[in-house]
Scaffold this motif. Structure first.
Motif, mmCIF file in Angstrom:
data_model
loop_
_atom_site.group_PDB
_atom_site.id
_atom_site.type_symbol
_atom_site.label_atom_id
_atom_site.label_comp_id
_atom_site.label_asym_id
_atom_site.label_seq_id
_atom_site.Cartn_x
_atom_site.Cartn_y
_atom_site.Cartn_z
ATOM 1 N N TYR A 17 13.447 9.581 -13.195
ATOM 2 C CA TYR A 17 14.534 10.523 -13.341
ATOM 3 C C TYR A 17 14.105 11.834 -12.715
ATOM 4 O O TYR A 17 12.977 12.260 -12.838
ATOM 5 C CB TYR A 17 14.890 10.692 -14.821
ATOM 6 N N GLY A 18 15.047 12.479 -12.048
ATOM 7 C CA GLY A 18 14.743 13.756 -11.417
ATOM 8 C C GLY A 18 14.420 13.619 -9.939
ATOM 9 O O GLY A 18 14.276 14.608 -9.257
ATOM 10 N N LEU A 19 14.323 12.403 -9.424
ATOM 11 C CA LEU A 19 13.997 12.223 -8.010
ATOM 12 C C LEU A 19 15.114 11.486 -7.264
ATOM 13 O O LEU A 19 14.886 10.919 -6.215
ATOM 14 C CB LEU A 19 12.688 11.429 -7.852
ATOM 15 N N ARG A 20 16.324 11.481 -7.810
ATOM 16 C CA ARG A 20 17.410 10.776 -7.141
ATOM 17 C C ARG A 20 17.835 11.536 -5.909
ATOM 18 O O ARG A 20 17.944 12.762 -5.908
ATOM 19 C CB ARG A 20 18.577 10.586 -8.104
ATOM 20 N N PRO A 29 18.872 9.581 -19.681
ATOM 21 C CA PRO A 29 18.227 8.255 -19.687
ATOM 22 C C PRO A 29 18.483 7.533 -21.005
ATOM 23 O O PRO A 29 18.409 8.151 -22.063
ATOM 24 C CB PRO A 29 16.744 8.579 -19.534
ATOM 25 N N THR A 30 18.832 6.287 -20.895
ATOM 26 C CA THR A 30 19.028 5.487 -22.117
ATOM 27 C C THR A 30 17.670 5.027 -22.633
ATOM 28 O O THR A 30 16.683 5.008 -21.895
ATOM 29 C CB THR A 30 19.870 4.243 -21.820
ATOM 30 N N ALA A 37 10.566 2.662 -18.005
ATOM 31 C CA ALA A 37 9.789 3.644 -17.242
ATOM 32 C C ALA A 37 8.460 3.956 -17.916
ATOM 33 O O ALA A 37 7.673 4.722 -17.400
ATOM 34 C CB ALA A 37 10.607 4.925 -17.078
ATOM 35 N N GLY A 38 8.220 3.381 -19.093
ATOM 36 C CA GLY A 38 6.933 3.552 -19.759
ATOM 37 C C GLY A 38 6.777 4.888 -20.432
ATOM 38 O O GLY A 38 5.678 5.322 -20.735
ATOM 39 N N ARG A 39 7.874 5.601 -20.667
ATOM 40 C CA ARG A 39 7.754 6.920 -21.268
ATOM 41 C C ARG A 39 8.175 6.924 -22.727
ATOM 42 O O ARG A 39 8.184 7.946 -23.377
ATOM 43 C CB ARG A 39 8.584 7.934 -20.476
ATOM 44 N N MET A 40 8.557 5.775 -23.264
ATOM 45 C CA MET A 40 8.949 5.718 -24.666
ATOM 46 C C MET A 40 8.644 4.324 -25.178
ATOM 47 O O MET A 40 8.905 3.348 -24.502
ATOM 48 C CB MET A 40 10.444 6.003 -24.770
ATOM 49 N N ALA A 114 12.278 8.204 -30.158
ATOM 50 C CA ALA A 114 12.684 6.813 -30.422
ATOM 51 C C ALA A 114 13.408 6.680 -31.757
ATOM 52 O O ALA A 114 14.017 5.650 -32.037
ATOM 53 C CB ALA A 114 11.464 5.897 -30.395
ATOM 54 N N GLY A 115 13.331 7.702 -32.607
ATOM 55 C CA GLY A 115 14.015 7.664 -33.892
ATOM 56 C C GLY A 115 13.291 6.850 -34.951
ATOM 57 O O GLY A 115 13.930 6.271 -35.827
#
Ligand SMILES: C[C@H](O)[C@H](O)[C@H]1CNC2=NC(N)=NC(=O)C2=N1
Length: 132
Positions: A17-20, A29-30, A37-40, A114-115
């Motif tokens: 995200y941010g490089l489109r 982002p869902t 993407a490995g960020r969550m 993630a809640g």
């Protein structure tokens, strides 16, 4: 000229995200996209949490959090521990809530994005408890 939406959708690895480059407005982002993407991390279920807490004697589940109540000789010793914990939290980019009362430290970990509880909470709990 950037990639089309269809071309993007067929990529096996999503563009960060941010490089489109296709001029599309950023979407929020869902959760599945962030996991990919490995960020969550995904939420752990109750069974996974209970199983992993068996290896973490200082920690117990308290709703959406895991918590630890630790006691030290005095305030100075508690602060040495808290400062070490702060460094570990910065390294992991994952931060416990910390309550210090003279020689007692209460820690609470959850994954706000993630809640609930994720593997990141378990891993940071291990790092914090090693060497205490
Ligand atoms: C943007 C940054 O990655 C997030 O705000 C991080 C920071 N530290 C965090 N710490 C904890 N415990 N849970 C989170 O969800 C969390 N999110």
């Amino acid at each position: 000229m950037g990639p089309t939406r269809a071309a993007n959708a067929s990529r096996s690895t999503p563009e960060p995200y941010g490089l489109r480059t296709d001029g599309q407005k950023f979407a929020t982002p869902t959760a599945p996209a962030l996991w990919q993407a490995g960020r969550m991390s995904r939420l752990l279920d109750g069974e996974e949490i209970a199983r992993q807490l068996q290896e973490l004697p200082d920690w117990k589940q308290d709703g959406d959090q895991i918590v630890a109540d630790l006691e030290f000789d005095d305030f100075g010793a508690a602060m040495v521990f808290v400062n070490r914990t702060a460094e570990q939290a910065e390294e992991a980019n994952h931060h416990p809530d910390i309550d210090i009362r003279w020689n007692k430290v209460h820690l609470a970990l959850t994954s706000h994005d993630a809640g609930g509880l994720t593997q990141q909470d378990i891993e940071l709990a291990h790092r914090i408890s090693e060497g205490t």
